[in-house]
Scaffold this motif. Structure first.
Motif, short mmCIF file in Angstrom:
data_model
loop_
_atom_site.label_atom_id
_atom_site.label_comp_id
_atom_site.label_asym_id
_atom_site.label_seq_id
_atom_site.Cartn_x
_atom_site.Cartn_y
_atom_site.Cartn_z
N GLY A 223 0.60 -1.41 0.35
CA GLY A 223 -0.31 0.02 0.36
C GLY A 223 0.71 1.51 0.02
N PHE A 224 1.58 1.14 0.03
CA PHE A 224 2.61 2.35 0.29
C PHE A 224 3.07 2.78 -1.72
N LYS A 225 4.40 3.89 -1.38
CA LYS A 225 4.20 4.50 -2.79
C LYS A 225 6.21 4.55 -2.87
N PRO A 226 6.56 3.55 -3.35
CA PRO A 226 8.14 2.82 -3.67
C PRO A 226 8.62 4.32 -4.06
N PHE A 227 9.78 4.34 -3.60
CA PHE A 227 10.61 6.04 -3.95
C PHE A 227 12.01 5.17 -3.84
N PHE A 228 12.59 4.83 -5.16
CA PHE A 228 13.45 4.50 -4.81
C PHE A 228 14.69 5.23 -4.68
N VAL A 229 16.02 5.44 -4.06
CA VAL A 229 17.22 6.46 -3.49
C VAL A 229 18.21 6.31 -4.04
N GLY A 230 18.69 4.29 -4.11
CA GLY A 230 19.97 4.61 -4.67
C GLY A 230 20.74 3.63 -4.67
N PRO A 231 21.65 2.64 -4.78
CA PRO A 231 22.26 1.57 -4.46
C PRO A 231 22.08 1.63 -3.23
N ILE A 232 22.88 0.11 -2.69
CA ILE A 232 22.12 -0.49 -1.66
C ILE A 232 23.30 0.59 -0.49
N ARG A 233 24.74 1.29 -0.67
CA ARG A 233 25.02 1.83 -0.02
C ARG A 233 24.16 3.15 1.16
N TYR A 234 23.15 2.99 0.60
CA TYR A 234 22.08 4.59 1.15
C TYR A 234 21.33 3.69 2.11
N SER A 235 21.15 2.64 2.32
CA SER A 235 20.39 1.99 3.23
C SER A 235 20.98 2.39 4.97
N ARG A 236 22.58 2.81 4.52
CA ARG A 236 22.87 3.52 5.95
C ARG A 236 22.45 4.43 6.23
N ASN A 237 21.78 5.42 4.85
CA ASN A 237 21.16 6.45 5.35
C ASN A 237 19.35 5.91 6.05
N LEU A 238 19.25 5.19 5.43
CA LEU A 238 17.91 4.66 6.14
C LEU A 238 17.35 3.58 7.34
N GLU A 239 18.64 3.28 7.95
CA GLU A 239 18.63 3.43 8.91
C GLU A 239 19.37 3.99 9.89
N ALA A 240 19.85 4.94 9.69
CA ALA A 240 20.04 6.61 10.16
C ALA A 240 18.37 7.06 9.91
N MET A 241 17.59 7.23 9.56
CA MET A 241 15.86 7.92 8.91
C MET A 241 15.54 6.97 10.30
N ALA A 242 16.14 5.44 10.94
CA ALA A 242 15.02 4.71 11.32
C ALA A 242 15.15 5.37 12.59
N GLU A 243 16.48 5.79 13.14
CA GLU A 243 16.68 5.69 14.03
C GLU A 243 16.29 7.16 14.76
#
Length: 270
Positions: A223-243
């Motif tokens: 049910g989400f609207k997917p938004f691709f931000v870039g390669p797996i390197r940016y998972s560090r940014n998503l994990e920081a957003m989660a924190e």
């Protein structure tokens, strides 16, 4: 040159040209006869042959499984759990009756095209290595990582990183080199998964168009609207957003105290 030789030359040239055009057009959009998802029988855009297993039957895993199952877009959606009997009882108490539950073994994951990780996040290198080994052969599979490598509550639920700032998503990809790892579903609480309502969901992972389209289709089915931000390197940014989300949503962790009813969204015209 005799007529027979000329005809032969023209046939060879035409065959070569057709081969080159087919190869060029296939590689430009990420499709070819050697593409692993095509070998596995996935069709795009219907995805009706896609088989999905969610590893972990807790709140996140069971919610994602229910949402994917009721979307009716995939061949099957199942939960793989360490204690299937306990997980079945738990999800039935939540009113989830449309998802099968199997024991989490390499055999139960083998037939799936997509494996969603909804297990406790790992941050020690040896733990990630042991975990990925326990999954069995993940060759050609799409791994959707919904986890966050959080430290203990007593330590403030901080996201842990490795030397060099590598994220758990990056480490998973290093230990699963023959899979495509996508970090997503990790930046909001489970209540937003129950009622996604078209909110943006950020995704980091392999940019290959075919695999990315499958990962985005799974996100959209929730049910989400997917938004691709870039390669797996940016998972560090998503994990920081989660924190940040966690520290704002849970009082006493140091962030601005808010309710849990907020999420990160994309503004402007990207």
């Amino acid at each position: 040159m005799n007529p027979f030789s000329l005809i032969t030359l023209l046939i060879v040239a035409a065959s070569f040209f057709a081969s080159e055009v087919s190869s060029s057009s296939s590689s430009s959009i990420g499709f070819s006869l050697n593409n692993p998802p095509l070998r596995m029988g996935i069709t795009n855009p219907s995805l009706s042959n896609l088989r999905i297993t969610i590893l972990g039957g807790g709140n996140v895993g069971s919610t994602l499984a229910q949402k994917l199952a009721i979307s009716n877009k995939f061949a099957y959606v199942q939960i793989a759990a360490r204690d299937p009997v306990k997980t079945i009882a738990s999800i039935q108490q939540k009113g989830i009756n449309n998802v099968s539950v199997v024991a989490s073994t390499p055999d139960s994951l083998a037939a799936s095209h997509v494996v969603i990780l909804a297990t406790p996040g790992l941050y020690k290198d040896e733990d990630i290595q042991s975990f990925t080994t326990s999954l069995g052969d993940m060759t050609d599979k799409i791994i959707i990582d919904a986890t966050n490598p959080l430290g203990p509550f007593s330590g403030g639920l901080q996201v842990m990183t490795w030397e060099g700032g590598k994220s758990s998503g990056e480490k998973l990809q290093l230990h699963l080199p023959n899979s495509k790892v996508y970090k997503t579903f990790n930046t909001v609480g489970v209540e937003h998964m129950r009622d996604a309502l078209g909110k943006e969901m950020l995704i980091a992972g392999d940019p290959d168009p075919f695999h990315r389209a499958i990962a985005e289709a799974v996100v959209a089915a929730v049910g989400f609207k997917p938004f691709f931000v870039g390669p797996i390197r940016y998972s560090r940014n998503l994990e920081a957003m989660a924190e940040l989300w966690i520290h704002m949503a849970i009082p006493g962790l140091g962030g601005r105290d808010t309710s849990r009813n907020f999420w990160f969204s994309i503004g402007g015209e990207p």
